[in-house]
Design an enzyme around this catalytic site. Structure first.
Site, PDB file in Angstrom:
ATOM      1  N   ASP A  84       0.856  -1.193   0.000  1.00  0.00           N
ATOM      2  CA  ASP A  84       0.000   0.000   0.000  1.00  0.00           C
ATOM      3  C   ASP A  84       0.897   1.251   0.000  1.00  0.00           C
ATOM      4  O   ASP A  84       1.819   1.340   0.812  1.00  0.00           O
ATOM      5  CB  ASP A  84      -0.871  -0.055   1.272  1.00  0.00           C
ATOM      6  CG  ASP A  84      -1.960   0.990   1.296  1.00  0.00           C
ATOM      7  OD1 ASP A  84      -2.408   1.417   0.213  1.00  0.00           O
ATOM      8  OD2 ASP A  84      -2.395   1.359   2.411  1.00  0.00           O
ATOM      9  N   HIS A  85       0.630   2.187  -0.880  1.00  0.00           N
ATOM     10  CA  HIS A  85       1.392   3.455  -0.954  1.00  0.00           C
ATOM     11  C   HIS A  85       2.902   3.248  -0.975  1.00  0.00           C
ATOM     12  O   HIS A  85       3.636   3.796  -0.140  1.00  0.00           O
ATOM     13  CB  HIS A  85       1.029   4.380   0.223  1.00  0.00           C
ATOM     14  CG  HIS A  85      -0.364   4.899   0.145  1.00  0.00           C
ATOM     15  ND1 HIS A  85      -0.755   5.869  -0.747  1.00  0.00           N
ATOM     16  CD2 HIS A  85      -1.482   4.568   0.828  1.00  0.00           C
ATOM     17  CE1 HIS A  85      -2.042   6.118  -0.600  1.00  0.00           C
ATOM     18  NE2 HIS A  85      -2.515   5.330   0.332  1.00  0.00           N
ATOM     19  N   GLY A 178      -8.131   7.831   7.350  1.00  0.00           N
ATOM     20  CA  GLY A 178      -8.404   8.068   8.775  1.00  0.00           C
ATOM     21  C   GLY A 178      -9.853   8.479   9.006  1.00  0.00           C
ATOM     22  O   GLY A 178     -10.725   8.225   8.170  1.00  0.00           O
ATOM     23  N   HIS A 207      -9.408   4.949  -1.713  1.00  0.00           N
ATOM     24  CA  HIS A 207      -8.673   4.905  -0.441  1.00  0.00           C
ATOM     25  C   HIS A 207      -9.540   5.549   0.634  1.00  0.00           C
ATOM     26  O   HIS A 207     -10.555   6.170   0.326  1.00  0.00           O
ATOM     27  CB  HIS A 207      -7.339   5.653  -0.585  1.00  0.00           C
ATOM     28  CG  HIS A 207      -6.296   4.861  -1.306  1.00  0.00           C
ATOM     29  ND1 HIS A 207      -5.143   4.437  -0.709  1.00  0.00           N
ATOM     30  CD2 HIS A 207      -6.263   4.396  -2.573  1.00  0.00           C
ATOM     31  CE1 HIS A 207      -4.428   3.745  -1.585  1.00  0.00           C
ATOM     32  NE2 HIS A 207      -5.088   3.710  -2.726  1.00  0.00           N
ATOM     33  N   SER A 210     -12.763   3.878   5.322  1.00  0.00           N
ATOM     34  CA  SER A 210     -13.404   3.856   6.652  1.00  0.00           C
ATOM     35  C   SER A 210     -14.239   5.098   6.871  1.00  0.00           C
ATOM     36  O   SER A 210     -13.771   6.216   6.613  1.00  0.00           O
ATOM     37  CB  SER A 210     -12.339   3.819   7.749  1.00  0.00           C
ATOM     38  OG  SER A 210     -11.599   2.636   7.684  1.00  0.00           O
TER      39      SER A 210
HETATM   40  P1  13P Z   1      -8.707   4.199   6.117  1.00  0.00           P
HETATM   41  O1  13P Z   1      -7.701   4.059   7.198  1.00  0.00           O
HETATM   42  O2  13P Z   1      -9.356   5.537   6.123  1.00  0.00           O
HETATM   43  O3  13P Z   1      -9.667   3.080   6.068  1.00  0.00           O
HETATM   44  O4  13P Z   1      -7.883   4.176   4.729  1.00  0.00           O
HETATM   45  C1  13P Z   1      -7.148   3.047   4.393  1.00  0.00           C
HETATM   46  C2  13P Z   1      -6.368   3.296   3.163  1.00  0.00           C
HETATM   47  O5  13P Z   1      -6.805   3.947   2.236  1.00  0.00           O
HETATM   48  C3  13P Z   1      -5.033   2.702   3.071  1.00  0.00           C
HETATM   49  O6  13P Z   1      -4.363   3.100   1.922  1.00  0.00           O
END
Ligand code: 13P
Length: 287
Positions: A84-85, A178, A207, A210
């Protein structure tokens, strides 16, 4: 066995659902996410940030852990292990370590450099049968204690990166990593539609999955989102369940301080969250 995310992304795109991509943090997390996907009969992407990879003992440890758990836990649904990233060097390290998928996040680089590095990594991934996600336009989040309202990508830049042959493309549409701030105006469906008009059938990635209302997530899926990243909600569920266990004094009783017992409610809370998200994303029974 790990698989590339290519097939599952294309099936999701064609079938108008999204694959859940869940961030890992440790052994319990990894078992919990795999269990949730298996019980939902859903293809899944498990992913680590570079920080989580380091925390877990390095990318090779992560790759071996995921592969061994797939075997030992009887996981039969398709699982892709994704960075991720990733930075350019992080991507190279994960390719080396045996990941089946990477994200190269060149969004903070000048566009030409993002384009050149993405192109090089697409070539490597194609050769190895791996999937690759690229990013255009930074995705908002907390910086120095200030949470922005979410940035948006330029659709013309999205097309240039999509045309390099990436498997999937992350583009800011007002989403934030976040917890969403008070007064967040919601996802920019107008921007998503403009991006979609440029990139055609390219699977798009959301992305910051949440905390977005389920109905908004489902609308985004209809408009072309095929992968949704979830991290914070699993963390909150884990912390809440662990705290409740401790506050109930259960860790004081018998062998409740045994980490296998102490971490069990939080681990189950992650599995439950994964199953819930898979339902919302429509990927249940799509394995
Ligand atoms: P959240 O922590 O907001 O669920 O995002 C996760 C994310 O996009 C990881 O790249």
């Amino acid at each position: 066995m790990l698989v590339s995310a290519k097939e599952m992304m294309q099936a999701a795109r064609a079938g108008h659902y999204a694959i859940g991509a869940f961030n890992l943090n440790n052994l319990e997390w990894t078992k919990a996410v795999l269990k949730g996907a298996q019980e939902s009969n859903a293809p899944v992407i498990v992913q680590v940030s570079e920080g989580a990879g380091k925390y877990m003992g390095g990318f090779k440890t992560v790759a071996d852990l995921v592969k061994n758990l797939i075997d030992s836990q009887g996981i039969t649904v398709p699982v892709a292990l994704h960075l991720d990233h990733g930075t350019y060097n992080g991507c190279k390290a994960c390719i080396e370590a045996g990941f089946s998928s990477i994200m190269f996040d060149g969004s903070s680089l000048p566009f030409d450099e993002n384009e050149a590095k993405t192109k090089e990594l697409v070539g490597i991934c194609n050769e190895l049968g791996m999937s690759i996600e690229a990013e255009v336009g930074a995705i908002g989040g907390e910086e120095d204690g200030v949470v922005g309202m979410g940035e948006c990508a330029d659709p013309a830049e999205c097309k240039k990166i999509a045309d390099l042959g990436v498997t999937m493309l992350a583009a800011g549409i007002g989403n934030i990593h976040g917890v969403y701030p008070e007064g967040w105006p919601g996802l920019r469906f107008d921007v998503l539609e403009a991006i979609k008009a440029q990139v055609g059938d390219m699977p798009l990635v959301l992305h910051g999955g949440s905390g977005i209302p389920d109905s908004m997530v489902q609308e985004a899926i209809k408009l072309g989102i095929s992968k949704i990243n979830v991290n914070t909600e699993c963390q909150i569920a884990f912390a809440k369940a662990t705290r409740a266990y401790i506050e109930a004094g259960k860790d004081q009783q018998g062998k409740g301080f045994d980490p296998r017992k102490l971490l069990a409610p939080g681990t189950q809370a992650i599995t439950d969250m994964v199953k819930y998200k898979i339902e919302v994303f429509g990927s249940k029974d799509k394995a």
